[in-house]
Design an enzyme around this catalytic site. Sequence first.
Site, PDB file in Angstrom:
ATOM      1  N   LYS A   1      33.625  43.262  20.885  1.00 15.83           N
ATOM      2  CA  LYS A   1      35.024  43.408  21.508  1.00 15.83           C
ATOM      3  C   LYS A   1      34.957  43.988  22.455  1.00 15.83           C
ATOM      4  O   LYS A   1      34.547  45.381  22.566  1.00 15.83           O
ATOM      5  CB  LYS A   1      35.884  43.697  20.320  1.00 15.83           C
ATOM      6  CG  LYS A   1      37.775  44.222  21.269  1.00 15.83           C
ATOM      7  CD  LYS A   1      38.276  44.250  19.844  1.00 15.83           C
ATOM      8  CE  LYS A   1      40.255  44.563  20.689  1.00 15.83           C
ATOM      9  NZ  LYS A   1      41.180  44.688  19.775  1.00 15.83           N
TER      10      LYS A   1
ATOM     11  N   TYR B   1      32.230  29.995  28.072  1.00 14.07           N
ATOM     12  CA  TYR B   1      30.751  31.328  27.525  1.00 14.07           C
ATOM     13  C   TYR B   1      31.160  32.790  28.006  1.00 14.07           C
ATOM     14  O   TYR B   1      31.556  32.237  29.313  1.00 14.07           O
ATOM     15  CB  TYR B   1      29.972  30.185  27.503  1.00 14.07           C
ATOM     16  CG  TYR B   1      30.046  28.877  28.620  1.00 14.07           C
ATOM     17  CD1 TYR B   1      28.705  29.965  30.007  1.00 14.07           C
ATOM     18  CD2 TYR B   1      30.904  28.188  28.930  1.00 14.07           C
ATOM     19  CE1 TYR B   1      28.545  29.169  30.427  1.00 14.07           C
ATOM     20  CE2 TYR B   1      30.434  28.012  29.566  1.00 14.07           C
ATOM     21  CZ  TYR B   1      29.580  28.382  30.553  1.00 14.07           C
ATOM     22  OH  TYR B   1      29.632  27.451  31.947  1.00 14.07           O
TER      23      TYR B   1
ATOM     24  N   SER C   1      33.142  29.417  32.899  1.00 16.38           N
ATOM     25  CA  SER C   1      32.789  30.815  32.162  1.00 16.38           C
ATOM     26  C   SER C   1      33.562  32.180  32.570  1.00 16.38           C
ATOM     27  O   SER C   1      34.250  32.228  33.394  1.00 16.38           O
ATOM     28  CB  SER C   1      31.345  30.475  32.690  1.00 16.38           C
ATOM     29  OG  SER C   1      30.888  31.311  33.580  1.00 16.38           O
TER      30      SER C   1
END
Length: 132
Positions: A25, A74, A41
Amino acid sequence: MDGFPSLDGKTILLSPMFLQIVKSKIHRAVVTEANLNYVGSITIDEELMDAAGLLEGEYVQVVNNNNGERLETYVIKGERHSGQICLNGAAARKVHVGDILIIMAYAFMTPEEAKDFKSRTVFPDENNKIKF
């Protein structure tokens, strides 16, 4: 088969249960760019990626604290020490420069593995530099 549960003499093979646990995180990263004309992305400063345990190409969830938007994409490796947090492609429409994001990656593990697992959380400052 000895040791396996059976029903009416037929062996039952049970699949293990997996939980989806937060693995990595980055908490309160600041958007530095939004590039609509790129192939999707999120580009993240390599230093932040390393600190959070993120890999290039890894699937992430991005939460925008400013507008409540959530998206999945991603990771692309950004220049180390640049502070870069750039949403690319269609995701660029979900943010503005200066927005505050939470970027999370998850891992699947058994309940037994999850009990001892420690996620990695990074708290960057307003310039996306790691606070120590």
